[in-house]
Design a protein around this motif. Structure first.
Motif, short mmCIF file in Angstrom:
data_model
loop_
_atom_site.label_atom_id
_atom_site.label_comp_id
_atom_site.label_asym_id
_atom_site.label_seq_id
_atom_site.Cartn_x
_atom_site.Cartn_y
_atom_site.Cartn_z
N UNK A 3 0.84 -1.20 0.00
CA UNK A 3 0.00 0.00 0.00
C UNK A 3 0.87 1.24 0.00
N UNK A 4 0.41 2.28 -0.68
CA UNK A 4 1.04 3.59 -0.66
C UNK A 4 -0.06 4.60 -0.35
N UNK A 5 0.12 5.36 0.74
CA UNK A 5 -0.93 6.25 1.23
C UNK A 5 -0.39 7.67 1.35
N UNK A 7 -0.38 10.85 3.18
CA UNK A 7 -0.76 11.26 4.53
C UNK A 7 -0.99 12.77 4.64
N UNK A 8 -0.28 13.53 3.85
CA UNK A 8 -0.41 14.99 3.84
C UNK A 8 0.19 15.49 2.54
N UNK A 9 0.33 16.80 2.42
CA UNK A 9 0.84 17.35 1.16
C UNK A 9 2.22 16.82 0.80
N UNK A 10 3.03 16.52 1.80
CA UNK A 10 4.41 16.12 1.51
C UNK A 10 4.86 14.86 2.25
N UNK A 11 3.93 14.07 2.77
CA UNK A 11 4.27 12.83 3.48
C UNK A 11 3.50 11.67 2.86
N UNK A 12 4.25 10.61 2.54
CA UNK A 12 3.67 9.40 1.97
C UNK A 12 4.05 8.22 2.84
N UNK A 13 3.07 7.35 3.12
CA UNK A 13 3.33 6.12 3.86
C UNK A 13 3.42 4.94 2.90
N UNK A 14 4.39 4.06 3.17
CA UNK A 14 4.56 2.85 2.38
C UNK A 14 4.43 1.66 3.32
N UNK A 15 3.54 0.74 3.00
CA UNK A 15 3.33 -0.45 3.81
C UNK A 15 3.89 -1.66 3.06
#
Length: 345
Positions: A3-5, A7-15
């Motif tokens: 998953x790639x989410x 989170x905000x304008x400049x933050x991405x989460x990678x699972x």
């Protein structure tokens, strides 16, 4: 990558999950992993450390990355990594971890520094901790405030939890009392208003200046220095204690040399000290106790800045380096002598 989410304008989460179906090592809340990324074109691979930002799990890891305008690693992840791709990552490592006990907990962060303390909040919420938990966070505005809804949901699982968010430049549509609690920066007046217990354990992560300011403020509130734990989310600059910066002392024997244990000889400095495994976690720590100049940066076997010649003897590693040093070298930041050694320092 599962998953790639955003989170905000400049933050991405990678699972991520294991590619072979085997369980992952469950991390301690606050630990990080090292990601190895290939360079586009010619050059060695990139190594970046990212805190695990999700709950403890042996099934999946989540990291959250701030995408900087000129950040090579973040840009690579954003432009080249997709769900289904594989990433080369290390086992969890790091000593910035949530401690057990009954003391109040203060989780204090700015920007992407929220990631390790968010993992701690997950752990406290998962166990429905009865400890007092205070969450303080500083962001620019709602657009640059990752994990806001996630934190609010986790706080509901706590018996005695409270949060306080400051926006330095709130947007026109940001709602005071809903999105954030005050305009400005986290400060002594904020902590006084909320009421930070003197016996609290504080975990602080953010930019360098923020870290220094928060440590100073917490100290003025009476929080003991040994209960203020810090983690620089962007790593530390390479250092050469005793060579650059502060006034130096000539290398000397440590104050607690008991005369037993393997002998560690620092060849260039002319010092030979006995290894005390209960006092030091690495040869680097022994060198520092002797004021032997040593270059270092990560202290966990990632950057290899501390690489030194191993003239004789053998060592063991804990934690294991991400990559072993070349033959004849030793990473003093994460090694311990297994017998007498001579190091080219």
């Amino acid at each position: 990558m599962t998953a790639i989410t955003q989170e905000s304008a400049d933050v991405v989460s990678l699972t991520m999950q294991s590619t072979d179906g085997q369980p992952l090592r469950s991390p301690l809340p606050g630990q990080y992993i090292v990601v190895r990324l290939p360079r586009i074109g010619v050059g060695p691979p990139l190594f970046r450390s990212y805190s695990l930002s999700g709950p403890q799990s042996s099934e999946r890891y989540r990291i959250s990355v701030k995408i900087e305008p000129n950040g090579v690693a973040g840009t690579y992840l954003q432009e080249h990594v997709r769900v289904g791709n594989a990433l080369d990552v290390s086992l969890p490592r790091g000593s910035f971890t949530l401690q057990s006990g009954k003391r109040p907990v203060v989780l204090l962060s700015a920007g992407i520094g929220a990631t390790p303390v968010l993992a701690m909040l997950h752990a406290l919420a998962e166990t429905r901790s009865t400890r007092q938990v205070l969450w303080f966070h500083a962001a620019r505005d709602r657009q640059h405030h990752p994990f806001a809804a996630e934190v609010r949901r986790l706080m509901l699982s706590l018996e005695d939890g409270g949060s306080y968010v400051c926006y330095s430049r709130p947007g026109a549509g940001d709602k005071l009392g809903e999105d954030f609690d005050a305009t400005g920066h986290l400060s002594r007046s904020v902590f006084d208003a909320v009421g930070v217990p003197r016996d609290a354990e504080a975990y602080v992560c953010g930019p360098t200046r923020f870290m220094a300011d928060m440590k100073a403020v917490l100290a003025t509130l009476g929080v003991a220095p040994e209960r203020i734990r810090v983690e620089l989310f962007n790593g530390s600059e390479p250092m050469m204690p005793g060579v650059v910066g502060a006034a130096t002392r000539a290398p000397h024997l440590p104050e607690d040399d008991g005369g037993t244990g393997p002998l560690v000889s620092f060849a260039r400095s002319g010092i030979a000290a006995h290894w005390n495994g209960s006092a030091y976690q690495s040869i680097l720590e022994l060198a520092e106790a002797c004021d032997v100049p040593v270059r270092w940066s990560c202290r966990t076997g990632v950057c290899h800045n501390c690489g030194s010649g191993l003239i004789s003897g053998t060592v063991v590693y804990g934690p294991e380096p991400l990559d072993m040093p070349a033959d004849g070298n030793v990473l003093v930041c994460c090694s311990q002598p297994s017998r007498d050694v001579v190091v080219d320092l």
